[in-house]
Design an enzyme around this catalytic site. Sequence first.
Site, short mmCIF file in Angstrom:
data_model
loop_
_atom_site.label_atom_id
_atom_site.label_comp_id
_atom_site.label_asym_id
_atom_site.label_seq_id
_atom_site.Cartn_x
_atom_site.Cartn_y
_atom_site.Cartn_z
CE LYS A 50 -4.19 8.00 25.21
NZ LYS A 50 -3.96 7.34 23.92
NE ARG A 146 -5.35 9.74 16.29
CZ ARG A 146 -5.44 9.11 17.45
NH1 ARG A 146 -6.61 8.98 18.04
NH2 ARG A 146 -4.38 8.60 18.03
CE1 TYR A 275 -34.49 20.88 40.04
CE2 TYR A 275 -32.46 19.62 39.81
CZ TYR A 275 -33.14 20.73 40.29
OH TYR A 275 -32.46 21.67 41.00
CG MET A 323 -24.32 20.60 39.53
SD MET A 323 -24.28 22.40 39.66
CE MET A 323 -25.31 22.90 38.31
C1 LIG Z 1 -3.85 5.98 23.81
C2 LIG Z 1 -2.98 5.35 22.82
C3 LIG Z 1 -2.57 4.02 22.98
C4 LIG Z 1 -3.12 3.10 24.03
O1 LIG Z 1 -4.35 2.54 23.58
P1 LIG Z 1 -5.17 1.50 24.48
O2 LIG Z 1 -6.28 1.08 23.60
O3 LIG Z 1 -5.65 2.29 25.66
O4 LIG Z 1 -4.25 0.42 24.86
C5 LIG Z 1 -1.63 3.53 22.09
N1 LIG Z 1 -1.14 4.31 21.09
C6 LIG Z 1 -1.54 5.58 20.91
C7 LIG Z 1 -0.97 6.38 19.78
C8 LIG Z 1 -2.48 6.14 21.75
O5 LIG Z 1 -2.87 7.40 21.57
#
Ligand SMILES: *Cc1c(COP(=O)(O)O)cnc(C)c1O
Length: 383
Positions: A50, A146, A275, A323
């Site tokens: 992802k 969640r 800055y 920046m």
């Molecule tokens: C991102 C995610 C993972 C992976 O987690 P890591 O800590 O990066 O290994 C596993 N399960 C779900 C539902 C996630 O959203």
Amino acid sequence: MLLASPAKREFAMPKSSYNRIVIDLAAIRDNFRALQDLAGPAVEILAMVKSDAYGHGLIRCAKALASVGASYFGVAELDEAAALREAGIDGHIVIFLGCPDVQALIHYKLSPVVFDLESIREISAAAATVDTRIGLHLKIDVGMGRLGIMPADLPLFAGEISRLPGVFLAGVLGHFPMADQDELLTRQQNDKFNRLVNTLIDVAGGNGPVFVHIANSAALLQYPETHHQMVRPGISLYGCYPADDIAGISLRPVMSFKTQVMQIKDVPAGYGISYGHLFTTERPSRLAVLPVGYADGYLRALSGRASVLVRGRRVPVCGRICMNSCVIDVTDIPGVQVADEVVLLGKQNHAGISAAEVADWLHTINYEVLCLFGNNNDREYVD
Ligand SMILES: *Cc1c(COP(=O)(O)O)cnc(C)c1O
């Protein structure tokens, strides 16, 4: 008046910045193999890719992982899943935030994570119409707080999925909120998950292979009893650990972030830098200006905290990060020149800066550093 046609290009359009993210594909393959060895041959790895593979580039990483045997991929949203299919990835793709577009699920043969009855019925109806079956991964909230159904709703959901045409239960999953920090809670949640899954398998009537999965990297690395039939590593695939005190196996960081020296200048003592003159030289100093700043993800919050590597040595970033630029103090490093490589994340000779260290400077976690750097810069792949 007619406009003149544009002159024919006599040069290639410049396409790279001074700054680049370097992705080591050999490292990601090695990490996958190491995690597969740890999990054992009976456990499938669902590779979490992802958010553009945590900033490493979705397609290139998925292909590298597929080349060493990965055949299950996890993404957050439909567009990522579709991009994987369009790029020729033909493994199983699980979409963790569900899917609003049933036709796309059918077209691309994708598996959504489900958590509401309306979606399940909608997917069922559409799939049955075209005489196909969509594998669903049912998410249970075993204490993550969640996404996911509450445990009490499990019989209802499982019954509905087994009753409806066009869908089948491909997986049952949970997610740990504290696998990186609380062993007792994680074991309790895993036990609870186990009990729920056992009742569910009965309800589903042992109908086809159901993958049971709950382990993220922290659980995969520490708690074998959480592996079930499938594990879901993300951060560890990219060579980072989910917390500082979790090691287990040796992983290779996949991402580096590099820039180069733009200008060298000598300034007297008492000279204010950048800055706000946050920093004033205490001695006659040699400075190097770098073409990287907060627009490249090298956040202003790193001002006064970060170090970088040049000529294999660590030097401080001085004053405010702007920046598109920042300044480092190279007074103690002989021979630094314009165009010298500067490493913001990764290794140079024997020195290294890890994502966890940058995360400490930013008061965040290495996950965020990878996404921040990786998704704000051009990537270059090495093998
Ligand atoms: C991102 C995610 C993972 C992976 O987690 P890591 O800590 O990066 O290994 C596993 N399960 C779900 C539902 C996630 O959203």
